[in-house]
Design an enzyme around this catalytic site. Structure first.
Site, PDB file in Angstrom:
ATOM      1  N   LYS A  58      24.555 -48.502  -2.545  1.00  0.00           N
ATOM      2  CA  LYS A  58      25.260 -47.519  -1.703  1.00  0.00           C
ATOM      3  C   LYS A  58      24.288 -46.400  -1.304  1.00  0.00           C
ATOM      4  O   LYS A  58      23.198 -46.274  -1.875  1.00  0.00           O
ATOM      5  CB  LYS A  58      26.449 -46.948  -2.477  1.00  0.00           C
ATOM      6  N   ARG A 156      39.718 -40.225 -11.158  1.00  0.00           N
ATOM      7  CA  ARG A 156      39.260 -40.239  -9.763  1.00  0.00           C
ATOM      8  C   ARG A 156      39.926 -41.441  -9.121  1.00  0.00           C
ATOM      9  O   ARG A 156      41.141 -41.554  -9.167  1.00  0.00           O
ATOM     10  CB  ARG A 156      37.727 -40.271  -9.749  1.00  0.00           C
ATOM     11  N   TYR A 288       9.965 -16.797   4.341  1.00  0.00           N
ATOM     12  CA  TYR A 288      11.217 -16.074   4.598  1.00  0.00           C
ATOM     13  C   TYR A 288      11.553 -15.115   3.456  1.00  0.00           C
ATOM     14  O   TYR A 288      11.490 -15.473   2.277  1.00  0.00           O
ATOM     15  CB  TYR A 288      12.379 -17.057   4.722  1.00  0.00           C
ATOM     16  N   MET A 336      13.020 -24.971   6.573  1.00  0.00           N
ATOM     17  CA  MET A 336      13.655 -26.202   7.054  1.00  0.00           C
ATOM     18  C   MET A 336      12.650 -27.348   7.189  1.00  0.00           C
ATOM     19  O   MET A 336      12.896 -28.464   6.750  1.00  0.00           O
ATOM     20  CB  MET A 336      14.348 -25.934   8.394  1.00  0.00           C
TER      21      MET A 336
HETATM   22  C1  PLP Z   1      27.520 -45.355  -8.082  1.00  0.00           C
HETATM   23  C2  PLP Z   1      28.317 -46.223  -8.951  1.00  0.00           C
HETATM   24  C3  PLP Z   1      27.703 -47.052  -9.902  1.00  0.00           C
HETATM   25  C4  PLP Z   1      26.222 -46.978 -10.198  1.00  0.00           C
HETATM   26  O1  PLP Z   1      25.955 -45.876 -11.036  1.00  0.00           O
HETATM   27  P1  PLP Z   1      24.503 -45.576 -11.626  1.00  0.00           P
HETATM   28  O2  PLP Z   1      24.717 -44.457 -12.567  1.00  0.00           O
HETATM   29  O3  PLP Z   1      23.664 -45.195 -10.466  1.00  0.00           O
HETATM   30  O4  PLP Z   1      24.030 -46.815 -12.278  1.00  0.00           O
HETATM   31  C5  PLP Z   1      28.484 -47.928 -10.588  1.00  0.00           C
HETATM   32  N1  PLP Z   1      29.837 -47.995 -10.389  1.00  0.00           N
HETATM   33  C6  PLP Z   1      30.467 -47.195  -9.507  1.00  0.00           C
HETATM   34  C7  PLP Z   1      31.935 -47.289  -9.344  1.00  0.00           C
HETATM   35  C8  PLP Z   1      29.733 -46.276  -8.767  1.00  0.00           C
HETATM   36  O5  PLP Z   1      30.361 -45.471  -7.904  1.00  0.00           O
END
Ligand code: PLP
Length: 394
Positions: A58, A156, A288, A336
């Site tokens: 992801k 969640r 800055y 930036m």
């Molecule tokens: C992102 C995610 C993972 C992977 O987690 P890591 O800590 O990066 O290994 C696994 N399961 C779910 C549901 C996630 O959202």
């Protein structure tokens, strides 16, 4: 006085040090395909052949580049990949990835059709969505597979419904095969709390009620990187979902954690080109807000990367980069598109490369170090490397 023989220090062997090559980019990352493959294989040998490893790619593979990373993983035998949303899955399909793809955080009304058309497997988070998937499958006289997510205590995504009702709903969804049952831990790395054990128990209660009702998903999965790396074998079941470890990271655990049983190494290095080098007198204000005042004459280099590239703004006056094999402190605010560093006596010049994240000789900076400087987490540092930073694969 002659030192006693026990105090004689052997000279260290000469370290072969080569500075990073200058390349025609303001800022770039180099991702090692071999290291991604090695990390994936290390995870596979820790969990053994009976556990499926589903790498999480992801967020553009934590900004390592999802297409390239997925190609490596597919070529090394990954049967499954996990993404967050439908667009990420479609990008992989368009690039020719043919593994199963689990979409972990979507099934929104406006993505469902595409998700199914692209042969992506949804994670279902509610009984309403399960019924909807069943209806969609019915309209096409197909049978769709999905994974069902249980909220075992993270609060969640996932079902928090009575297990008998869940069993009934699955049995009623004739056009859907619940192929996987999953949950996610809130505090996997914290050995000072019982939360993970409680989540495992809650998940197992659900799985056992479903089994008694005749619902037996083939793939039970609970573990991201940490439960794999610290050997929480009870949470491995048939499949694990590592993300961080694929990229070479394992967050430190809290409390009385068992030793790590997984060794991985970062696959990504991040460099920037020097735009300008100049000498300034003592008392010069830098950047800055005049956040930094030189306390002596200094040689400053201005890097062609800033917070728009992903260098955390919080690194102003706090972080360092590697210049010619030595740590060079960031002085003044990170801007930036620009960052100023104190290059001390180095003979670095415009066009040369410095390392923002990676290794030069014996000096390393990884995402965990940057996260400590910035008061954030390594995941956020990696995900913060902006798309405009050129990706190179080595
Ligand atoms: C992102 C995610 C993972 C992977 O987690 P890591 O800590 O990066 O290994 C696994 N399961 C779910 C549901 C996630 O959202």
């Amino acid at each position: 006085m002659k030192p006693s023989s026990s105090l004689v220090i052997e000279p260290l062997p000469e370290q072969a040090y080569t500075p990073p090559s200058a390349l025609p980019y303001r800022s770039w990352v180099e991702v090692s395909r071999a290291q991604i493959a090695a990390n994936f294989e290390a995870i596979g040998s820790v969990v053994g052949p009976s556990v499926e490893v589903m790498p999480v790619v992801k967020a553009d593979a934590y900004r390592h580049g999802a297409v390239e990373v997925s190609r490596v993983l597919e070529s090394r035998g990954a049967n499954w990949l996990a993404v967050s949303n439908t667009d990420e899955g479609i990008a992989l399909r368009d690039a020719g990835i043919r593994t199963r793809i689990l979409v972990m955080a979507d099934f929104l009304p406006f993505t469902r059709e595409a998700m199914l058309a692209y042969n992506l497997t949804p994670v279902i988070h509610s009984l309403e969505d399960l019924a909807e998937l069943n209806r969609l499958a019915g309209t096409r006289s197909e049978r769709y597979r999905c994974h069902l997510k249980i909220d075992s205590g993270m609060g969640r995504l996932g079902l928090r419904t009575d297990s008998e009702i869940v069993a009934g709903a699955i049995l009623a969804a004739h056009n859907v095969e619940v192929e996987g049952l999953m949950t996610h831990f809130a505090s996997a790395g914290n050995y000072q709390t019982e939360q993970t054990e409680e989540q495992i128990r809650s998940f197992e209660r659900m799985a056992s009620v479903l089994r008694s009702a005749g619902v037996c998903p083939k793939l039970l999965h609970l573990s991201s990187t940490i439960p794999v790396a610290y050997g929480r074998v009870a949470a491995w079941q048939q499949m694990v979902r590592p993300g961080h470890a694929i990229y070479g990271y394992i967050s430190p655990a809290r409390g009385h954690a068992p030793g790590k049983i997984l060794q991985v190494k970062p696959a990504l290095s991040w460099r920037a080109t020097i735009l300008s080098v100049k000498e300034v007198p003592s008392g010069t204000l830098v950047g800055y807000g005049g956040m930094y005042r030189t306390s002596r004459a200094m040689r400053l280099a201005v890097l062609a990367a800033g917070y728009a590239d992903g260098i955390p703004h919080r690194l102003g006056n706090r972080g360092s980069v590697i210049v010619r094999g030595k740590l060079a402190p960031i002085v003044g605010a990170v801007s930036m598109d620009l960052t100023t560093v104190d290059v001390m006596d180095s003979d670095i010049k415009p066009g040369d490369a410095v390392t923002l994240l990676g290794t030069e000789g014996t000096v390393s900076i990884d995402a965990q170090q940057i996260a400590r400087w910035a008061g954030t987490i390594s995941y956020s540092v990696l995900c913060g490397i902006h798309a405009r930073v050129k990706r190179l694969y080595v």
